[in-house]
Design an enzyme around this catalytic site. Sequence first.
Site, PDB file in Angstrom:
ATOM      1  N   ARG A 152      11.629  97.472 100.667  1.00 13.42           N
ATOM      2  CA  ARG A 152      12.688  96.467 101.034  1.00 13.42           C
ATOM      3  C   ARG A 152      13.817  96.646  99.849  1.00 13.42           C
ATOM      4  NH1 ARG A 152       9.772  91.491  99.377  1.00 13.42           N
ATOM      5  NH2 ARG A 152      11.863  90.557  99.257  1.00 13.42           N
TER       6      ARG A 152
ATOM      7  N   HIS B 172       5.571  79.623  89.857  1.00 14.84           N
ATOM      8  CA  HIS B 172       6.255  80.889  90.051  1.00 14.84           C
ATOM      9  C   HIS B 172       7.518  80.401  90.065  1.00 14.84           C
ATOM     10  CE1 HIS B 172       7.267  84.905  91.758  1.00 14.84           C
ATOM     11  NE2 HIS B 172       8.060  84.448  92.186  1.00 14.84           N
TER      12      HIS B 172
ATOM     13  N   SER C  60       6.039  87.542 100.508  1.00 18.62           N
ATOM     14  CA  SER C  60       5.845  88.349  99.136  1.00 18.62           C
ATOM     15  C   SER C  60       5.397  87.438  98.157  1.00 18.62           C
ATOM     16  CB  SER C  60       6.976  89.154  98.906  1.00 18.62           C
ATOM     17  OG  SER C  60       6.955  89.923  97.813  1.00 18.62           O
TER      18      SER C  60
ATOM     19  N   LYS D 270       0.965  86.597  97.200  1.00 22.08           N
ATOM     20  CA  LYS D 270       0.253  86.948  95.861  1.00 22.08           C
ATOM     21  C   LYS D 270      -0.428  85.660  95.262  1.00 22.08           C
ATOM     22  CE  LYS D 270       3.686  89.273  94.103  1.00 22.08           C
ATOM     23  NZ  LYS D 270       4.968  89.714  94.753  1.00 22.08           N
TER      24      LYS D 270
ATOM     25  N   ASP E 103       1.976  94.147 100.042  1.00 22.89           N
ATOM     26  CA  ASP E 103       2.946  93.395  99.367  1.00 22.89           C
ATOM     27  C   ASP E 103       3.865  94.603  98.455  1.00 22.89           C
ATOM     28  OD1 ASP E 103       4.938  91.365  98.724  1.00 22.89           O
ATOM     29  OD2 ASP E 103       4.073  91.776  96.812  1.00 22.89           O
TER      30      ASP E 103
END
Length: 431
Positions: A172, A86, A187, A191, A165
């Site tokens: 947000r 990620h 967040s 995931k 999320d």
Amino acid sequence: MNEPFDAVDVIRAKRDRTHLSDAQIDWVIDAYTRGVVAEEQMSALAMAILLNGMSRGEVARWTHAMIASGERMDFSGLSRPTADKHSTGGVGDKITLPLAPLVAVFGVAVPQLSGRGLGHTGGTLDKLESIPGWRAALSNDEVLAQLEDVGAVICAAGSGLAPADKKLYALRDVTGTVEAIPLIASSIMSKKIAEGTGALVLDVKVGSGAFMKDLAQARELARTMVELGTDAGVRTVALLTDMSVPLGLTAGNALEVRESVEVLDGGGPADVVDLTVALAVEMLAAADRPQDPADVRAALGDGRAMDVWRRMIRAQGGDPDAPLPVARHTEQVVADKDGVLEHLDAYAVGVAAWRLGAGRSRREDPVQAGAGVELHARPGDRVAAGQPLLTLHTDTPERFARALDALDDGWRVAPPGSAVPDHPIVIDRIH
């Protein structure tokens, strides 16, 4: 239905810097997902978290509650281990495209559930959608079958993963609480943990073009995410990487696909190749399939990674041989004097690409496949007056003026012979 807690009491507790209990956290995430906790109440709680922070235990429980709001994927039936990457997002960050097929070469499956771009950072799915026929939406069964057959998949995350999320992310965005490290970390990690990968490598960007401009903050975010992954039983490592200059020589959807294919063909810019190899080596080690970095690099030049790329694109309906879209209009930015390109700001390039049509301001906005910015020089390169530094690409030439505005202070040529410090691409490793 009688609720066990009151939203206002939970908000007050965090406002007054009290540690939230597991039961309070479980309830507030579930009640918000069900619509019992109102948007303005969650906004107030998010702001209290931004201002007062959370302990490691609170963040871990918050992440657990977000995962519990939806389904979890299970890759345990696959014949090979899984590893994912990620990135916190940057300018010209096309690393996922060559990385997923490269890691798959060595017998590790890569379930890369990706997103779309928002603002100045590009989205992986937007890039791949510039390939004719390629589709982002796959069912869970299709994902599993492709991982078993090809070894790599890049697709949209299903709506069933961490629905809390999705709701909180949008909130947000409009309440000035995007920067809260506990909320960013939970967040991302909710995931990734729900996705079911066995190993995870985080590419935490730092610098002007990154979400985190400050090294200390980037390090805190990386450490928080590594702790969350480790606590959830996922082998997690983070690399802090430089995003003060765009990655590679392109920012924009089809432009970045073209550059990724060059990397898979044994070419491409050195920084993109180096970071792809560094992340691949980390993913393979985390999945218990360690490899010699020289062999990983060789797989980019000898056709092994390209073979997996072509199979991966075809499996999702894309034609790897189809010509990529090209923007109808271009404009060049040229050097104003002889010398050395001293400064090329990643954020300025990202905003220019966004304004040219490569990105979106709202989730529902369309993007132009061919729009973006091509770089002809990098900091440290000698340039001559009148030499092209950047080419801007768009289908809508009325966008050039605002893109050029974004680049106004984004580059600087220093006198000939000036020394420009070299930035290493990998700054630190956190594990």
